[in-house]
Design a protein around this motif. Sequence first.
Motif, PDB file in Angstrom:
ATOM      1  N   ALA A 175       0.824  -1.212   0.000  1.00  0.00           N
ATOM      2  CA  ALA A 175       0.000   0.000   0.000  1.00  0.00           C
ATOM      3  C   ALA A 175       0.857   1.261   0.000  1.00  0.00           C
ATOM      4  N   SER A 176       2.010   1.233   0.683  1.00  0.00           N
ATOM      5  CA  SER A 176       2.870   2.422   0.719  1.00  0.00           C
ATOM      6  C   SER A 176       3.365   2.782  -0.666  1.00  0.00           C
ATOM      7  N   LEU A 177       3.730   1.768  -1.459  1.00  0.00           N
ATOM      8  CA  LEU A 177       4.210   2.028  -2.818  1.00  0.00           C
ATOM      9  C   LEU A 177       3.065   2.438  -3.740  1.00  0.00           C
ATOM     10  N   LEU A 178       1.954   1.729  -3.677  1.00  0.00           N
ATOM     11  CA  LEU A 178       0.861   1.975  -4.616  1.00  0.00           C
ATOM     12  C   LEU A 178       0.114   3.272  -4.322  1.00  0.00           C
ATOM     13  N   ASP A 179      -0.038   3.608  -3.053  1.00  0.00           N
ATOM     14  CA  ASP A 179      -0.895   4.734  -2.695  1.00  0.00           C
ATOM     15  C   ASP A 179      -0.179   5.862  -1.959  1.00  0.00           C
ATOM     16  N   GLY A 180       1.042   5.642  -1.529  1.00  0.00           N
ATOM     17  CA  GLY A 180       1.752   6.662  -0.780  1.00  0.00           C
ATOM     18  C   GLY A 180       2.226   7.806  -1.654  1.00  0.00           C
ATOM     19  N   PRO A 181       2.417   8.994  -1.058  1.00  0.00           N
ATOM     20  CA  PRO A 181       2.842  10.162  -1.845  1.00  0.00           C
ATOM     21  C   PRO A 181       4.250  10.037  -2.424  1.00  0.00           C
ATOM     22  N   LEU A 182       5.072   9.156  -1.863  1.00  0.00           N
ATOM     23  CA  LEU A 182       6.410   8.918  -2.419  1.00  0.00           C
ATOM     24  C   LEU A 182       6.432   7.733  -3.375  1.00  0.00           C
ATOM     25  N   GLY A 183       5.272   7.134  -3.603  1.00  0.00           N
ATOM     26  CA  GLY A 183       5.157   6.016  -4.538  1.00  0.00           C
ATOM     27  C   GLY A 183       4.317   6.416  -5.740  1.00  0.00           C
ATOM     28  N   LEU A 184       3.321   5.597  -6.056  1.00  0.00           N
ATOM     29  CA  LEU A 184       2.468   5.865  -7.216  1.00  0.00           C
ATOM     30  C   LEU A 184       1.307   6.792  -6.889  1.00  0.00           C
ATOM     31  N   ALA A 185       1.125   7.104  -5.612  1.00  0.00           N
ATOM     32  CA  ALA A 185       0.125   8.098  -5.178  1.00  0.00           C
ATOM     33  C   ALA A 185      -1.276   7.795  -5.712  1.00  0.00           C
ATOM     34  N   GLY A 186      -1.625   6.508  -5.747  1.00  0.00           N
ATOM     35  CA  GLY A 186      -2.964   6.131  -6.179  1.00  0.00           C
ATOM     36  C   GLY A 186      -3.126   5.972  -7.675  1.00  0.00           C
ATOM     37  N   GLN A 187      -2.114   6.325  -8.451  1.00  0.00           N
ATOM     38  CA  GLN A 187      -2.175   6.141  -9.894  1.00  0.00           C
ATOM     39  C   GLN A 187      -1.956   4.660 -10.226  1.00  0.00           C
ATOM     40  N   ARG A 188      -2.546   4.194 -11.313  1.00  0.00           N
ATOM     41  CA  ARG A 188      -2.444   2.772 -11.636  1.00  0.00           C
ATOM     42  C   ARG A 188      -1.872   2.521 -13.038  1.00  0.00           C
ATOM     43  N   CYS A 189      -1.313   3.549 -13.632  1.00  0.00           N
ATOM     44  CA  CYS A 189      -0.632   3.388 -14.926  1.00  0.00           C
ATOM     45  C   CYS A 189       0.695   4.134 -14.829  1.00  0.00           C
ATOM     46  N   LEU A 190       1.771   3.485 -15.259  1.00  0.00           N
ATOM     47  CA  LEU A 190       3.087   4.100 -15.222  1.00  0.00           C
ATOM     48  C   LEU A 190       3.820   3.813 -16.517  1.00  0.00           C
ATOM     49  N   GLY A 191       4.675   4.749 -16.903  1.00  0.00           N
ATOM     50  CA  GLY A 191       5.359   4.569 -18.180  1.00  0.00           C
ATOM     51  C   GLY A 191       6.718   5.232 -18.219  1.00  0.00           C
ATOM     52  N   SER A 192       7.555   4.727 -19.127  1.00  0.00           N
ATOM     53  CA  SER A 192       8.859   5.320 -19.423  1.00  0.00           C
ATOM     54  C   SER A 192       9.003   5.424 -20.942  1.00  0.00           C
ATOM     55  N   LEU A 193       9.555   6.541 -21.378  1.00  0.00           N
ATOM     56  CA  LEU A 193       9.881   6.757 -22.781  1.00  0.00           C
ATOM     57  C   LEU A 193      11.363   7.094 -22.839  1.00  0.00           C
ATOM     58  N   VAL A 194      12.115   6.362 -23.657  1.00  0.00           N
ATOM     59  CA  VAL A 194      13.573   6.432 -23.631  1.00  0.00           C
ATOM     60  C   VAL A 194      14.122   6.757 -25.014  1.00  0.00           C
ATOM     61  N   PHE A 195      15.085   7.665 -25.055  1.00  0.00           N
ATOM     62  CA  PHE A 195      15.932   7.829 -26.235  1.00  0.00           C
ATOM     63  C   PHE A 195      17.333   7.437 -25.814  1.00  0.00           C
ATOM     64  N   ALA A 196      17.889   6.423 -26.467  1.00  0.00           N
ATOM     65  CA  ALA A 196      19.234   5.937 -26.167  1.00  0.00           C
ATOM     66  C   ALA A 196      20.100   6.082 -27.406  1.00  0.00           C
ATOM     67  N   CYS A 197      21.322   6.535 -27.210  1.00  0.00           N
ATOM     68  CA  CYS A 197      22.231   6.805 -28.318  1.00  0.00           C
ATOM     69  C   CYS A 197      23.573   6.144 -28.040  1.00  0.00           C
ATOM     70  N   GLY A 198      24.069   5.381 -29.008  1.00  0.00           N
ATOM     71  CA  GLY A 198      25.333   4.696 -28.834  1.00  0.00           C
ATOM     72  C   GLY A 198      26.524   5.617 -28.741  1.00  0.00           C
ATOM     73  N   SER A 199      26.413   6.820 -29.278  1.00  0.00           N
ATOM     74  CA  SER A 199      27.450   7.850 -29.157  1.00  0.00           C
ATOM     75  C   SER A 199      26.935   8.957 -28.245  1.00  0.00           C
ATOM     76  N   PRO A 200      27.822   9.633 -27.520  1.00  0.00           N
ATOM     77  CA  PRO A 200      27.350  10.658 -26.586  1.00  0.00           C
ATOM     78  C   PRO A 200      26.565  11.759 -27.289  1.00  0.00           C
ATOM     79  N   LEU A 201      25.483  12.186 -26.632  1.00  0.00           N
ATOM     80  CA  LEU A 201      24.708  13.329 -27.093  1.00  0.00           C
ATOM     81  C   LEU A 201      25.340  14.602 -26.544  1.00  0.00           C
ATOM     82  N   SER A 202      25.411  15.614 -27.364  1.00  0.00           N
ATOM     83  CA  SER A 202      25.956  16.877 -26.883  1.00  0.00           C
ATOM     84  C   SER A 202      25.029  17.470 -25.820  1.00  0.00           C
ATOM     85  N   ARG A 203      25.594  18.270 -24.941  1.00  0.00           N
ATOM     86  CA  ARG A 203      24.788  18.910 -23.911  1.00  0.00           C
ATOM     87  C   ARG A 203      23.716  19.804 -24.533  1.00  0.00           C
TER      88      ARG A 203
END
Length: 276
Positions: A175-203
């Motif tokens: 319950a602490s993870l699913l509903d706590g303010p430092l966890g998912l805060a009651g939300q039930r969908c989570l996602g990550s979107l990633v851009f990965a590059c084999g060579s360093p990206l400039s700042r």
Amino acid sequence: MPWHAHLSLDYHHRAGRTAAHFTHDGPLRVLRSLYPEGPAICHHVLVHPPGGLVGGDTLDIQVHAGAGAHALVTTPGATRFYRSEGEPALQRTRLRLDAGARLEWLPLEAIAYNGCLARNQLELDLAPGAELLAWDITALGLPHAEAPWLRGEFLQHMEWPGRWLERGLIRANDASLLDGPLGLAGQRCLGSLVFACGSPLSRARREQVQEATHALLASHPQGPWCGVTSPNDHVLVLRGLAPLVEPLMQLWQQVWALWRRLLWEREAPLPRIWSM
């Protein structure tokens, strides 16, 4: 009997065209190659006819993009992890990109059904000059169907060895993870979107993308639940939460289109399968 399905998908680039060869064992395959953006970019829809995984099932997906190839892979529907009576269900995806390759890994969401024991793994391997756009979206339970996620566990593991790691175990009774303010805060969908590059990206390039993403998030209702970071000069990551899949998927599609324009100078026509 549990399903053990394997798909190996290999892209190569020749004379301005990306073509594909695949082998499969079990109920896992791709439909015919599509070229809505011209011959340089091959689109595929990955299909798992059973529609979901139960305890003991394994889906093993390997995608290789050869030098100069550009491919986009998506799915026609969600990956469903159903109730297990003891053994976990595993989906393991390995993405390997050679120098100068581009790959877009954009499956629809994974759904954790009540009682599931799910393992969802994504492993990356990028050569110098290779670039990857990938997302992962997970829904815990089925709120619309009044079928909450009350039992089970979901392990999410995403890794580019030596560059980036996200690993999280979510238990339905935490319950602490699913509903706590430092966890998912009651939300039930989570996602990550990633851009990965084999060579360093400039700042400058990273900051440009981050600033544009912040502006988009500021104008979207789900924006306050999202954040974009750059843990190192090879990776950009957008993470977010939502009560349901639909608002997060809509936002992820908008950010994907934005990143595609900024990073690759390409427009982002939505795959037709997403509107069906």
